[in-house]
Design a protein around this motif. Structure first.
Motif, PDB file in Angstrom:
ATOM      1  N   GLU A 233      -1.116  -2.816   5.466  1.00  0.00           N
ATOM      2  CA  GLU A 233      -1.494  -1.996   6.619  1.00  0.00           C
ATOM      3  C   GLU A 233      -1.229  -2.687   7.950  1.00  0.00           C
ATOM      4  OE1 GLU A 233      -6.207  -2.657   6.978  1.00  0.00           O
ATOM      5  OE2 GLU A 233      -5.531  -1.768   5.095  1.00  0.00           O
ATOM      6  N   PHE A 234      -0.954  -3.995   7.923  1.00  0.00           N
ATOM      7  CA  PHE A 234      -0.700  -4.735   9.156  1.00  0.00           C
ATOM      8  C   PHE A 234       0.794  -4.926   9.444  1.00  0.00           C
ATOM      9  CE2 PHE A 234      -4.812  -6.271   7.540  1.00  0.00           C
ATOM     10  CZ  PHE A 234      -5.618  -5.761   8.550  1.00  0.00           C
ATOM     11  N   LEU A 235       1.645  -4.335   8.630  1.00  0.00           N
ATOM     12  CA  LEU A 235       3.085  -4.408   8.889  1.00  0.00           C
ATOM     13  C   LEU A 235       3.414  -3.643  10.172  1.00  0.00           C
ATOM     14  CD1 LEU A 235       4.547  -3.750   5.329  1.00  0.00           C
ATOM     15  CD2 LEU A 235       4.886  -5.796   6.687  1.00  0.00           C
ATOM     16  N   PRO A 236       4.505  -3.995  10.845  1.00  0.00           N
ATOM     17  CA  PRO A 236       4.907  -3.212  12.030  1.00  0.00           C
ATOM     18  C   PRO A 236       5.192  -1.767  11.633  1.00  0.00           C
ATOM     19  CG  PRO A 236       6.134  -5.267  11.906  1.00  0.00           C
ATOM     20  CD  PRO A 236       5.358  -5.159  10.646  1.00  0.00           C
ATOM     21  N   LYS A 237       4.733  -0.849  12.448  1.00  0.00           N
ATOM     22  CA  LYS A 237       4.837   0.581  12.119  1.00  0.00           C
ATOM     23  C   LYS A 237       6.270   1.088  12.053  1.00  0.00           C
ATOM     24  CE  LYS A 237       0.342   0.895  12.384  1.00  0.00           C
ATOM     25  NZ  LYS A 237      -0.232  -0.030  11.458  1.00  0.00           N
TER      26      LYS A 237
ATOM     27  N   GLU B 201       9.780  -1.142   5.378  1.00  0.00           N
ATOM     28  CA  GLU B 201       8.822  -1.431   4.314  1.00  0.00           C
ATOM     29  C   GLU B 201       7.517  -0.672   4.535  1.00  0.00           C
ATOM     30  OE1 GLU B 201      10.441  -3.900   5.920  1.00  0.00           O
ATOM     31  OE2 GLU B 201      11.707  -4.743   4.355  1.00  0.00           O
ATOM     32  N   PHE B 202       7.052  -0.647   5.806  1.00  0.00           N
ATOM     33  CA  PHE B 202       5.805   0.059   6.111  1.00  0.00           C
ATOM     34  C   PHE B 202       5.970   1.546   5.836  1.00  0.00           C
ATOM     35  CE2 PHE B 202       3.040   2.464   8.953  1.00  0.00           C
ATOM     36  CZ  PHE B 202       1.808   1.950   8.598  1.00  0.00           C
ATOM     37  N   LYS B 203       7.086   2.113   6.257  1.00  0.00           N
ATOM     38  CA  LYS B 203       7.313   3.547   6.063  1.00  0.00           C
ATOM     39  C   LYS B 203       7.365   3.886   4.575  1.00  0.00           C
ATOM     40  CE  LYS B 203       9.710   4.092  10.441  1.00  0.00           C
ATOM     41  NZ  LYS B 203      10.990   4.278  11.095  1.00  0.00           N
ATOM     42  N   ASN B 204       8.029   3.044   3.789  1.00  0.00           N
ATOM     43  CA  ASN B 204       8.108   3.279   2.344  1.00  0.00           C
ATOM     44  C   ASN B 204       6.745   3.142   1.692  1.00  0.00           C
ATOM     45  OD1 ASN B 204      10.845   3.676   2.586  1.00  0.00           O
ATOM     46  ND2 ASN B 204      11.370   1.583   2.032  1.00  0.00           N
ATOM     47  N   TRP B 205       5.981   2.150   2.109  1.00  0.00           N
ATOM     48  CA  TRP B 205       4.637   1.945   1.558  1.00  0.00           C
ATOM     49  C   TRP B 205       3.725   3.119   1.918  1.00  0.00           C
ATOM     50  CZ3 TRP B 205       0.122   1.021   4.507  1.00  0.00           C
ATOM     51  CH2 TRP B 205      -1.015   0.738   3.760  1.00  0.00           C
ATOM     52  N   LYS B 206       3.823   3.583   3.174  1.00  0.00           N
ATOM     53  CA  LYS B 206       3.003   4.695   3.642  1.00  0.00           C
ATOM     54  C   LYS B 206       3.342   5.966   2.862  1.00  0.00           C
ATOM     55  CE  LYS B 206       0.093   5.951   6.951  1.00  0.00           C
ATOM     56  NZ  LYS B 206      -1.250   5.437   7.019  1.00  0.00           N
ATOM     57  N   ALA B 207       4.640   6.201   2.623  1.00  0.00           N
ATOM     58  CA  ALA B 207       5.059   7.393   1.871  1.00  0.00           C
ATOM     59  C   ALA B 207       4.546   7.320   0.440  1.00  0.00           C
ATOM     60  CB  ALA B 207       6.572   7.518   1.881  1.00  0.00           C
TER      61      ALA B 207
ATOM     62  N   GLY C   9      12.317   7.455  -4.283  1.00  0.00           N
ATOM     63  CA  GLY C   9      13.139   7.683  -3.101  1.00  0.00           C
ATOM     64  C   GLY C   9      12.900   6.610  -2.056  1.00  0.00           C
ATOM     65  N   ALA C  10      11.654   6.181  -1.968  1.00  0.00           N
ATOM     66  CA  ALA C  10      11.323   5.125  -1.018  1.00  0.00           C
ATOM     67  C   ALA C  10      11.954   3.814  -1.452  1.00  0.00           C
ATOM     68  CB  ALA C  10       9.805   4.975  -0.901  1.00  0.00           C
ATOM     69  N   MET C  11      11.926   3.560  -2.747  1.00  0.00           N
ATOM     70  CA  MET C  11      12.528   2.320  -3.255  1.00  0.00           C
ATOM     71  C   MET C  11      14.040   2.375  -3.153  1.00  0.00           C
ATOM     72  SD  MET C  11      10.299   0.138  -4.102  1.00  0.00           S
ATOM     73  CE  MET C  11      11.165  -0.979  -5.153  1.00  0.00           C
ATOM     74  N   GLY C  12      14.610   3.550  -3.316  1.00  0.00           N
ATOM     75  CA  GLY C  12      16.056   3.690  -3.231  1.00  0.00           C
ATOM     76  C   GLY C  12      16.572   3.469  -1.818  1.00  0.00           C
ATOM     77  N   ALA C  13      15.726   3.781  -0.830  1.00  0.00           N
ATOM     78  CA  ALA C  13      16.142   3.614   0.559  1.00  0.00           C
ATOM     79  C   ALA C  13      16.187   2.142   0.954  1.00  0.00           C
ATOM     80  CB  ALA C  13      15.196   4.372   1.484  1.00  0.00           C
TER      81      ALA C  13
ATOM     82  N   THR D 248       6.669  -3.393  -0.739  1.00  0.00           N
ATOM     83  CA  THR D 248       6.880  -4.191   0.465  1.00  0.00           C
ATOM     84  C   THR D 248       7.215  -5.643   0.175  1.00  0.00           C
ATOM     85  OG1 THR D 248       4.517  -4.666   0.624  1.00  0.00           O
ATOM     86  CG2 THR D 248       5.362  -2.760   1.857  1.00  0.00           C
ATOM     87  N   GLY D 249       6.754  -6.157  -0.938  1.00  0.00           N
ATOM     88  CA  GLY D 249       7.042  -7.553  -1.276  1.00  0.00           C
ATOM     89  C   GLY D 249       6.069  -8.538  -0.649  1.00  0.00           C
TER      90      GLY D 249
END
Length: 178
Positions: A28-32, A36-42, A51-55, A20-21
């Motif tokens: 956990e407080f990033l907008p849902k 970045e939140f979706k990649n961190w959650k995955a 794959g998350a970093m590639g996106a 997320t940087g």
């Protein structure tokens, strides 16, 4: 510790999350709905981190989203003079002239000229967009247009608009079509 000695406080070392940087405790407080939140959650749930970093793309995502969503091409921002008649205290009017400065006119000198020609008060004020405009006390919409065209040769008829029913319309409609 002696009274004259000051304590030195060492700065904290903050570790930033590689996905997320931002600092890890704020993930956990990033907008849902942000990427970045979706990649961190995955990654947290054991998903494909690569794959998350590639996106993720490095760059200005806001500009890309704006260019994709705003497919309308904006018209060129041509200089224009906008005249508006406002009423105050039921019978009194104020004529507002904005956009003269885009034609190289010094607004203080123009306000002084309007005040002398119309025998009324005229001043330079700032509008809500923080742009300067000229306010003349009285209903001088038609006379102001004639004076502007006569006094300032760089202004043409197609550059003059007025506000009618809260819409900006050309003062000389036949000139704009040409």
């Amino acid at each position: 510790m002696a009274e004259g000695e000051a304590t030195v406080i060492e700065p904290l070392a903050v570790e930033y999350d590689s996905i997320t940087g931002i600092p890890s405790e704020f993930n956990e407080f990033l907008p849902k709905d942000c990427a970045e939140f979706k990649n961190w959650k995955a990654a947290k749930e054991g998903g494909d981190v690569e794959g998350a970093m590639g996106a993720m793309k490095i760059g200005d995502d806001a500009a890309e989203k704006e260019s994709k969503s705003g497919k309308k091409k904006k018209k060129k921002n041509l200089p224009m003079i906008v005249l508006e008649r406002n009423t105050r205290n039921k019978r009194k009017c104020i004529t507002t002239i904005s956009g003269l400065d885009l034609f190289g006119v010094k607004l203080n000198e123009a306000a002084k000229m309007f005040g002398k020609k119309f025998a009324s008060g005229a001043s330079v004020t700032k509008n809500a967009e923080n742009k300067e405009q000229i306010d003349c006390q009285g209903d001088f919409l038609d006379q102001a247009v004639e004076l502007i065209l006569k006094q300032y040769k760089e202004v043409s008829k197609k550059d003059i608009y007025h506000v009618e029913s809260k819409k900006k319309v050309p003062y000389f409609p036949a000139e704009v079509e040409k």
